[in-house]
Scaffold this motif. Structure first.
Motif, PDB file in Angstrom:
ATOM      1  N   GLU A 164       0.745  -1.318  -0.009  1.00 30.67           N
ATOM      2  CA  GLU A 164       0.146  -0.063   0.072  1.00 30.67           C
ATOM      3  C   GLU A 164       0.810   1.309   0.079  1.00 30.67           C
ATOM      4  N   VAL A 165       0.769   1.915  -0.956  1.00 34.42           N
ATOM      5  CA  VAL A 165       1.488   3.289  -0.936  1.00 34.42           C
ATOM      6  C   VAL A 165       0.610   4.449  -0.903  1.00 34.42           C
ATOM      7  N   SER A 166      -0.589   4.131  -0.554  1.00 29.97           N
ATOM      8  CA  SER A 166      -1.558   5.148  -0.466  1.00 29.97           C
ATOM      9  C   SER A 166      -2.570   4.774   0.613  1.00 29.97           C
ATOM     10  N   THR A 167      -3.531   5.529   1.374  1.00 30.67           N
ATOM     11  CA  THR A 167      -4.512   5.548   1.916  1.00 30.67           C
ATOM     12  C   THR A 167      -5.725   4.592   1.393  1.00 30.67           C
ATOM     13  N   LYS A 168      -6.468   4.079   1.779  1.00 26.61           N
ATOM     14  CA  LYS A 168      -7.563   3.245   1.143  1.00 26.61           C
ATOM     15  C   LYS A 168      -8.042   4.131   0.018  1.00 26.61           C
ATOM     16  N   TYR A 169      -8.600   5.209   0.427  1.00 27.24           N
ATOM     17  CA  TYR A 169      -8.987   6.311  -0.581  1.00 27.24           C
ATOM     18  C   TYR A 169      -8.462   7.548  -0.519  1.00 27.24           C
ATOM     19  N   SER A 170      -7.676   8.034  -1.490  1.00 26.52           N
ATOM     20  CA  SER A 170      -6.992   9.156  -1.342  1.00 26.52           C
ATOM     21  C   SER A 170      -6.707   9.740  -2.802  1.00 26.52           C
ATOM     22  N   THR A 171      -6.469  11.032  -2.611  1.00 27.36           N
ATOM     23  CA  THR A 171      -6.275  11.753  -3.883  1.00 27.36           C
ATOM     24  C   THR A 171      -4.828  12.312  -3.884  1.00 27.36           C
ATOM     25  N   VAL A 172      -4.367  12.743  -4.953  1.00 29.11           N
ATOM     26  CA  VAL A 172      -2.906  13.133  -4.944  1.00 29.11           C
ATOM     27  C   VAL A 172      -2.796  14.711  -4.537  1.00 29.11           C
ATOM     28  N   ASP A 173      -1.488  15.037  -3.797  1.00 27.90           N
ATOM     29  CA  ASP A 173      -1.507  16.487  -3.441  1.00 27.90           C
ATOM     30  C   ASP A 173      -1.473  17.366  -4.284  1.00 27.90           C
ATOM     31  N   LYS A 174      -1.152  17.185  -5.506  1.00 30.93           N
ATOM     32  CA  LYS A 174      -0.881  18.325  -6.550  1.00 30.93           C
ATOM     33  C   LYS A 174      -2.322  18.511  -7.303  1.00 30.93           C
ATOM     34  N   LEU A 175      -3.166  17.736  -7.033  1.00 28.36           N
ATOM     35  CA  LEU A 175      -4.868  17.910  -7.433  1.00 28.36           C
ATOM     36  C   LEU A 175      -5.455  19.051  -6.505  1.00 28.36           C
ATOM     37  N   LEU A 176      -5.799  20.076  -6.990  1.00 30.39           N
ATOM     38  CA  LEU A 176      -6.540  21.124  -6.488  1.00 30.39           C
ATOM     39  C   LEU A 176      -8.135  20.988  -6.623  1.00 30.39           C
ATOM     40  N   GLN A 177      -8.902  20.830  -5.727  1.00 32.65           N
ATOM     41  CA  GLN A 177     -10.425  20.188  -5.543  1.00 32.65           C
ATOM     42  C   GLN A 177     -11.340  21.517  -5.298  1.00 32.65           C
ATOM     43  N   TYR A 178     -12.190  21.573  -6.077  1.00 34.94           N
ATOM     44  CA  TYR A 178     -13.326  22.583  -5.828  1.00 34.94           C
ATOM     45  C   TYR A 178     -14.712  22.192  -5.817  1.00 34.94           C
ATOM     46  N   TYR A 179     -15.581  23.032  -5.603  1.00 33.77           N
ATOM     47  CA  TYR A 179     -16.843  23.042  -5.883  1.00 33.77           C
ATOM     48  C   TYR A 179     -17.605  24.185  -6.278  1.00 33.77           C
ATOM     49  N   MET A 180     -18.831  23.887  -7.024  1.00 31.71           N
ATOM     50  CA  MET A 180     -19.443  25.249  -7.187  1.00 31.71           C
ATOM     51  C   MET A 180     -21.070  25.049  -6.814  1.00 31.71           C
ATOM     52  N   PHE A 181     -21.476  25.801  -6.107  1.00 33.99           N
ATOM     53  CA  PHE A 181     -22.948  25.594  -5.600  1.00 33.99           C
ATOM     54  C   PHE A 181     -23.640  26.644  -6.363  1.00 33.99           C
ATOM     55  N   PHE A 182     -25.118  26.119  -6.832  1.00 32.63           N
ATOM     56  CA  PHE A 182     -25.880  26.822  -7.676  1.00 32.63           C
ATOM     57  C   PHE A 182     -27.419  26.117  -7.790  1.00 32.63           C
ATOM     58  N   PRO A 183     -28.273  26.813  -8.297  1.00 34.29           N
ATOM     59  CA  PRO A 183     -29.568  26.112  -8.367  1.00 34.29           C
ATOM     60  C   PRO A 183     -29.387  25.109  -9.538  1.00 34.29           C
ATOM     61  N   PHE A 184     -30.212  23.921  -9.541  1.00 36.72           N
ATOM     62  CA  PHE A 184     -30.051  22.842 -10.725  1.00 36.72           C
ATOM     63  C   PHE A 184     -30.100  23.515 -12.085  1.00 36.72           C
ATOM     64  N   LYS A 185     -31.275  24.396 -12.139  1.00 38.43           N
ATOM     65  CA  LYS A 185     -31.686  24.979 -13.442  1.00 38.43           C
ATOM     66  C   LYS A 185     -30.396  25.700 -14.073  1.00 38.43           C
ATOM     67  N   ARG A 186     -29.454  25.983 -13.166  1.00 38.45           N
ATOM     68  CA  ARG A 186     -28.325  26.797 -13.868  1.00 38.45           C
ATOM     69  C   ARG A 186     -27.240  25.861 -14.445  1.00 38.45           C
ATOM     70  N   LYS A 187     -27.043  24.584 -14.224  1.00 38.16           N
ATOM     71  CA  LYS A 187     -25.999  23.764 -14.476  1.00 38.16           C
ATOM     72  C   LYS A 187     -25.202  24.024 -15.906  1.00 38.16           C
ATOM     73  N   ASP A 188     -26.262  23.905 -16.699  1.00 28.74           N
ATOM     74  CA  ASP A 188     -25.607  24.256 -18.309  1.00 28.74           C
ATOM     75  C   ASP A 188     -24.704  25.483 -18.251  1.00 28.74           C
ATOM     76  N   CYS A 189     -25.490  26.492 -17.779  1.00 25.98           N
ATOM     77  CA  CYS A 189     -24.980  27.823 -17.835  1.00 25.98           C
ATOM     78  C   CYS A 189     -23.750  28.074 -17.194  1.00 25.98           C
ATOM     79  N   TYR A 190     -23.602  27.281 -16.029  1.00 24.61           N
ATOM     80  CA  TYR A 190     -22.047  27.332 -15.251  1.00 24.61           C
ATOM     81  C   TYR A 190     -21.251  26.427 -16.032  1.00 24.61           C
ATOM     82  N   LEU A 191     -21.431  25.398 -16.895  1.00 22.01           N
ATOM     83  CA  LEU A 191     -20.546  24.739 -17.473  1.00 22.01           C
ATOM     84  C   LEU A 191     -20.066  25.575 -18.623  1.00 22.01           C
ATOM     85  N   VAL A 192     -20.908  26.133 -19.376  1.00 18.15           N
ATOM     86  CA  VAL A 192     -20.626  27.047 -20.421  1.00 18.15           C
ATOM     87  C   VAL A 192     -19.458  27.936 -20.008  1.00 18.15           C
TER      88      VAL A 192
END
Length: 462
Positions: free
Chosen positions: A224-252
């Motif tokens: 095992e060279v990682s924990t059971k569930y892990s992501t690499v350190d150089k990966l920057l992870q974000y979220y964007m929160f908005f109403p469901f009906k705006r999904k396409d608009c945010y993607l574009v």
């Protein structure tokens, strides 16, 4: 590294400091070191450093490492070295959960084994069976396959067997079981030699794999060279929160902001992948779809266009989330958050590979908050909110609405033509059955008339 039932006789060679270690230092022969150098593999990764010395001693391996950590070379190099020492046809079999991953593994084997004359055959569903039978008849050294198609060949291809097999590899072992390949794998394990080496590799090991370990491994070493569930350190992870009906608009908006960078957009269903692809094309963003309902040649074509840079945006289902090595992916977008947390790890593992940095952005609507919290709990970190200018995003809404209408119409046309094609295919099949039935009946009628006339002729002679 932890090992399971390691015998006293097994001694791993002393290793130099990690910073100076080379492939030769861990026991890889010179021909393969040259091949590694040509491919740009300068120094072994952690999973390679830990697993290759054990594999070269003939031990079974359970390898757990993050995506993009070099697992394929970790099992390919020991197999190719042993093949050089003891040449044999049908020497190794590598099972993968998806067709795309099978082709990628085969490419790695062919690249590493080019200097020693290693021959490889790919056996997956969705491709011509006869051409695969011809490839198998040429006695390749390595067969890379999906379990279902391998089982088909074992049952139906004359002269093909795995009696000479020395190595069995299960890549993405947990996924193989998640995709209901269990019964197929059990059948395959019954017809291959017990005296063999078995390697299980994955980025995420689950409790399901324990059964497979007991059934197919002998005195394994667990690395095992990682924990059971892990992501690499150089990966920057974000979220964007908005109403469901705006999904396409945010993607574009997001893809416009990241213009010039390569991105994979993950959606939940094949239909949604197709709809997003049409939507983006209507807005001038050259996107290419990849999903399980595409023919295999189209799936490989889509991947090649994305890898070559002919298309910057790949819209895909989870068929693209496992094992695929596309080095230059700058961004992963979770348009639909996955229901299972480990699928998130595999998706975001398509970027920030082999020491590079990358970004992953997950779209969160009012329906996805619990899924996001579950993912954060599993990976052990809170995601940051990605900054977005709401006013600038909403300015795109009118253009996006128009593109949505066009995409919906195009999607309906595609679905209608697909249904029509299927119906025509069924009708053609029915016609063929009717014609053959008519021929049979008419033949039967002719035979009946012949029998009657023969009877009359007999009576007259009497």
């Amino acid at each position: 590294m932890s090992d399971i039932d390691v015998s006293a006789e097994a001694v791993v060679p002393e290793k130099p400091p990690v910073s100076n270690v080379t492939f030769a230092d861990i026991g890889v022969m010179s021909q393969l070191c040259t091949a590694c150098d040509k491919l740009g593999f300068k120094t072994p990764t952690e999973i390679q450093r830990e697993s290759i010395p054990w594999a070269l001693q003939g031990r079974d391996i359970i390898g757990l490492a993050q995506t993009g950590s070099g697992k394929t070379a970790a099992f390919a190099l020991p197999i190719l070295q042993e093949l050089w020492n003891k040449p044999s046809a049908l020497f190794a079999c590598v099972m993968a959960p998806t067709r795309e991953l099978a082709y990628q593994i085969a490419e790695t084997f062919e690249a590493l084994g080019s200097g020693i004359g290693a021959k490889c055959a790919v056996v997956v569903g969705g491709m011509d069976l006869i051409s695969q039978q011809i490839a198998l008849s040429k006695k390749p050294h390595i067969v890379v396959c999906t379990p279902g198609r391998l089982q088909d060949h074992l049952e139906n291809t004359k002269g093909f067997s795995l009696r000479t097999l020395k190595y069995l590899v299960m890549d993405e072992a947990d996924r193989l079981l998640d995709m209901d390949f269990g019964p197929k794998i059990d059948q395959i394990l019954k017809v291959i030699p017990r005296e063999r080496n078995t390697f299980l590799f994955s980025a995420t090991m689950t409790t399901k794999v324990a059964k497979l370990q007991r059934a197919s491994l002998s005195n394994p070493v667990k690395i095992e060279v990682s924990t059971k569930y892990s992501t690499v350190d150089k990966l920057l992870q974000y979220y964007m929160f908005f109403p469901f009906k705006r999904k396409d608009c945010y993607l574009v908006w997001l893809l416009n902001e990241m213009a010039g960078q390569s991105a994979i957009v993950f959606a939940r269903t094949c239909n949604e992948v197709l709809r997003i692809g049409l939507l983006l094309r209507n807005l001038g963003i050259e996107a290419i779809p990849l999903h399980g309902q595409l023919a295999m040649d189209k799936r490989l074509g889509a991947l090649n266009k994305f890898k070559s840079g002919a298309r910057n945006v790949l819209v895909a289902t989870d068929v693209a989330s496992r094992g695929l090595d596309i080095p230059a992916v700058d961004l992963v977008v979770n348009f639909d958050i996955p229901s299972f947390s480990k699928d998130y790890i595999h998706r975001v593992g398509r970027t920030a590979r082999a020491g590079r940095s990358g970004r992953a952005i997950s779209f969160v609507t009012q329906y996805d908050v619990e899924l996001l919290q579950r993912i954060e709990q599993v990976i052990g970190k809170k995601l940051d909110e990605f900054p977005g200018e709401k006013d600038a995003i909403l300015l795109l809404q009118e253009r996006v609405n128009e593109a949505q209408r066009m995409a919906t119409l195009e999607l309906k046309e595609i679905q209608a033509s697909t249904r029509k094609g299927k119906k025509r295919g069924r009708e053609d099949g029915d016609k063929q059955i009717s014609l053959s039935e008519a021929k049979r009946l008419s033949k039967g009628g002719d035979d009946g008339r012949k029998r009657k006339s023969a009877k009359k002729e007999g009576h007259r002679r009497k």
